[in-house]
Design an enzyme around this catalytic site. Structure first.
Site, PDB file in Angstrom:
ATOM      1  N   ASP A  37       0.858  -1.185   0.000  1.00  0.00           N
ATOM      2  CA  ASP A  37       0.000   0.000   0.000  1.00  0.00           C
ATOM      3  C   ASP A  37       0.896   1.236   0.000  1.00  0.00           C
ATOM      4  O   ASP A  37       1.206   1.800   1.051  1.00  0.00           O
ATOM      5  CB  ASP A  37      -0.915  -0.040   1.230  1.00  0.00           C
ATOM      6  CG  ASP A  37      -1.948   1.081   1.227  1.00  0.00           C
ATOM      7  OD1 ASP A  37      -1.885   1.944   0.341  1.00  0.00           O
ATOM      8  OD2 ASP A  37      -2.812   1.084   2.120  1.00  0.00           O
ATOM      9  N   HIS A  38       1.325   1.652  -1.193  1.00  0.00           N
ATOM     10  CA  HIS A  38       2.292   2.730  -1.329  1.00  0.00           C
ATOM     11  C   HIS A  38       1.760   3.839  -2.228  1.00  0.00           C
ATOM     12  O   HIS A  38       0.993   3.585  -3.158  1.00  0.00           O
ATOM     13  CB  HIS A  38       3.597   2.198  -1.926  1.00  0.00           C
ATOM     14  CG  HIS A  38       4.444   1.475  -0.928  1.00  0.00           C
ATOM     15  ND1 HIS A  38       5.803   1.367  -1.058  1.00  0.00           N
ATOM     16  CD2 HIS A  38       4.132   0.824   0.222  1.00  0.00           C
ATOM     17  CE1 HIS A  38       6.298   0.696  -0.039  1.00  0.00           C
ATOM     18  NE2 HIS A  38       5.295   0.352   0.750  1.00  0.00           N
ATOM     19  N   SER A 105       3.423   1.380  11.102  1.00  0.00           N
ATOM     20  CA  SER A 105       3.651   2.795  11.431  1.00  0.00           C
ATOM     21  C   SER A 105       4.084   3.611  10.224  1.00  0.00           C
ATOM     22  O   SER A 105       4.221   4.831  10.327  1.00  0.00           O
ATOM     23  CB  SER A 105       4.687   2.918  12.553  1.00  0.00           C
ATOM     24  OG  SER A 105       5.904   2.293  12.182  1.00  0.00           O
ATOM     25  N   GLY A 106       4.288   2.970   9.067  1.00  0.00           N
ATOM     26  CA  GLY A 106       4.458   3.696   7.823  1.00  0.00           C
ATOM     27  C   GLY A 106       5.888   4.065   7.477  1.00  0.00           C
ATOM     28  O   GLY A 106       6.830   3.846   8.248  1.00  0.00           O
ATOM     29  N   GLU A 107       6.033   4.606   6.266  1.00  0.00           N
ATOM     30  CA  GLU A 107       7.318   5.125   5.796  1.00  0.00           C
ATOM     31  C   GLU A 107       7.112   6.565   5.296  1.00  0.00           C
ATOM     32  O   GLU A 107       6.078   6.882   4.705  1.00  0.00           O
ATOM     33  CB  GLU A 107       7.884   4.282   4.642  1.00  0.00           C
ATOM     34  CG  GLU A 107       8.055   2.818   4.958  1.00  0.00           C
ATOM     35  CD  GLU A 107       6.875   1.994   4.475  1.00  0.00           C
ATOM     36  OE1 GLU A 107       6.027   2.524   3.716  1.00  0.00           O
ATOM     37  OE2 GLU A 107       6.779   0.828   4.879  1.00  0.00           O
ATOM     38  N   SER A 173       8.927  -4.581  15.167  1.00  0.00           N
ATOM     39  CA  SER A 173      10.323  -4.803  14.820  1.00  0.00           C
ATOM     40  C   SER A 173      11.252  -4.910  16.016  1.00  0.00           C
ATOM     41  O   SER A 173      12.437  -5.179  15.841  1.00  0.00           O
ATOM     42  CB  SER A 173      10.817  -3.664  13.913  1.00  0.00           C
ATOM     43  OG  SER A 173      10.675  -2.409  14.564  1.00  0.00           O
ATOM     44  N   GLY A 174      10.753  -4.704  17.215  1.00  0.00           N
ATOM     45  CA  GLY A 174      11.621  -4.756  18.377  1.00  0.00           C
ATOM     46  C   GLY A 174      10.825  -4.754  19.667  1.00  0.00           C
ATOM     47  O   GLY A 174       9.585  -4.758  19.662  1.00  0.00           O
TER      48      GLY A 174
END
Length: 328
Positions: A37-38, A105-107, A173-174
């Site tokens: 989804d970009h 959380s997106g880019e 991721s963590g």
């Protein structure tokens, strides 16, 4: 049993082609399909970025069996969470219960386009938490009013609520993201075969909700081609962006930025990190760390929009047979 999926990569194919590939992938025997989804491709050489939700609606109508995911949608900036809830409920109805909403959380690449800046990772996680709570409230079909730290919802209600509830997969991721997000997620989405992360998520979910199970979904890029040299060249041209690491990839705002950041990545570097060429055993070996880490659902990305038909027609079925023979 490990499930294997096919990636509808919106960055490298147009909308009509994606729907056609989705049908072919189902016919080949893939268990599920994930759709990126970009708003923009990572690199200009990829050349596409159709709207994922329009594509998913068409794919839901055109397919019959495969599970469908967003992989992943950011519900905090480019989309308001109320809109994501409506989109997801609609796709679930069209898919007859086969859809899972993947959230993250997106880019910066995709979210900066609406002119709201780019928050810190801590703030993005807090925004995602609040967005997930709003989405879950709306999935209940009730009238929702919400005034939170980041979002406001006034007298909103979903009028078309699917009979099968929409499951939520959340990218983590963590340790910090697991702590903040695990109890809000039905499934874990992760970008690396990190067994410690998978175990931490299961433990946190058990402690928070007393629940076990839930799928763990990952994704592996491959560049299958009868010609290994052509595969390496294509992977370097279109996929070297991923070698910056996720901390970098989340923050760069444009394809030009990714091109600049990866200008020193060599074809041989890409070939060491991505299986390239006709060797199916090499692809199995690249996927193996994911199921060994506890991933239940693993989607493949075939690099290169122009090679999807060749991959689906010649490689997909024997590759799926090899993966299923080797996996738990």
């Amino acid at each position: 049993m490990t499930r294997f999926g096919y990636t509808l990569m919106t960055e490298q194919s147009g909308p009509k082609e994606l729907v056609r590939y989705a049908v072919s992938a189902e016919e080949c025997g893939f268990d599920f399909e994930v759709c990126s989804d970009h708003f923009s491709p990572w690199l200009t050489s990829q050349g596409h970025a159709p709207n994922a939700w329009a594509v998913l609606g068409a794919v839901a109508h055109a397919t019959e069996r495969v599970g469908l995911y967003t992989y992943v949608t950011c519900p905090t900036m480019r989309y308001h969470p109320a809109i994501v809830a409506q989109q997801a409920a609609t796709v679930q109805i069209l898919a007859d219960g086969r859809f899972t909403l993947g959230l993250g959380s997106g880019e910066n690449l995709n979210e900066h386009v609406v002119g709201k800046g780019w928050p810190t990772i801590e703030q993005r996680h807090d925004m995602l938490r609040e967005a997930i709570k709003i989405i879950r409230e709306l999935f209940g079909g009730r009238l929702v009013d919400w005034r939170g730290e980041y979002f406001q919802v006034n007298s909103a209600r979903l009028w078309d609520v699917p009979d099968v509830p929409v499951g939520l997969g959340v990218a983590m991721s963590g340790a910090k993201s697991v702590e903040k997000l695990s109890k809000l997620a039905d499934h874990l989405i992760a970008v690396e075969p990190d067994k410690d992360l998978v175990d931490a998520w299961h433990a946190a979910r058990q402690a928070a909700n007393g629940t076990e199970g839930g799928r763990v979904i990952g994704q592996v890029p491959v560049c299958w081609d009868p010609d290994r040299d052509a595969a390496i060249e294509r992977a370097h041209d279109q996929f070297r962006w991923c070698f910056g690491g996720w901390a970098v990839n989340a923050d760069l705002p444009t394809p030009a930025g990714f091109a600049g950041a990866t200008r020193f990545v060599r074809p041989e570097d890409v070939a060491r990190g991505i299986p390239c060429g006709p060797d199916l055993d090499a692809i199995v070996d690249a996927v193996r760390p994911y199921w060994e880490a506890g991933f239940t659902d693993i989607a493949l990305i075939q690099i290169g929009g122009q090679t999807q038909d060749l991959f689906l027609n010649e490689a997909a079925e024997p590759l799926l047979a090899a993966l299923r023979a080797a996996s738990p």
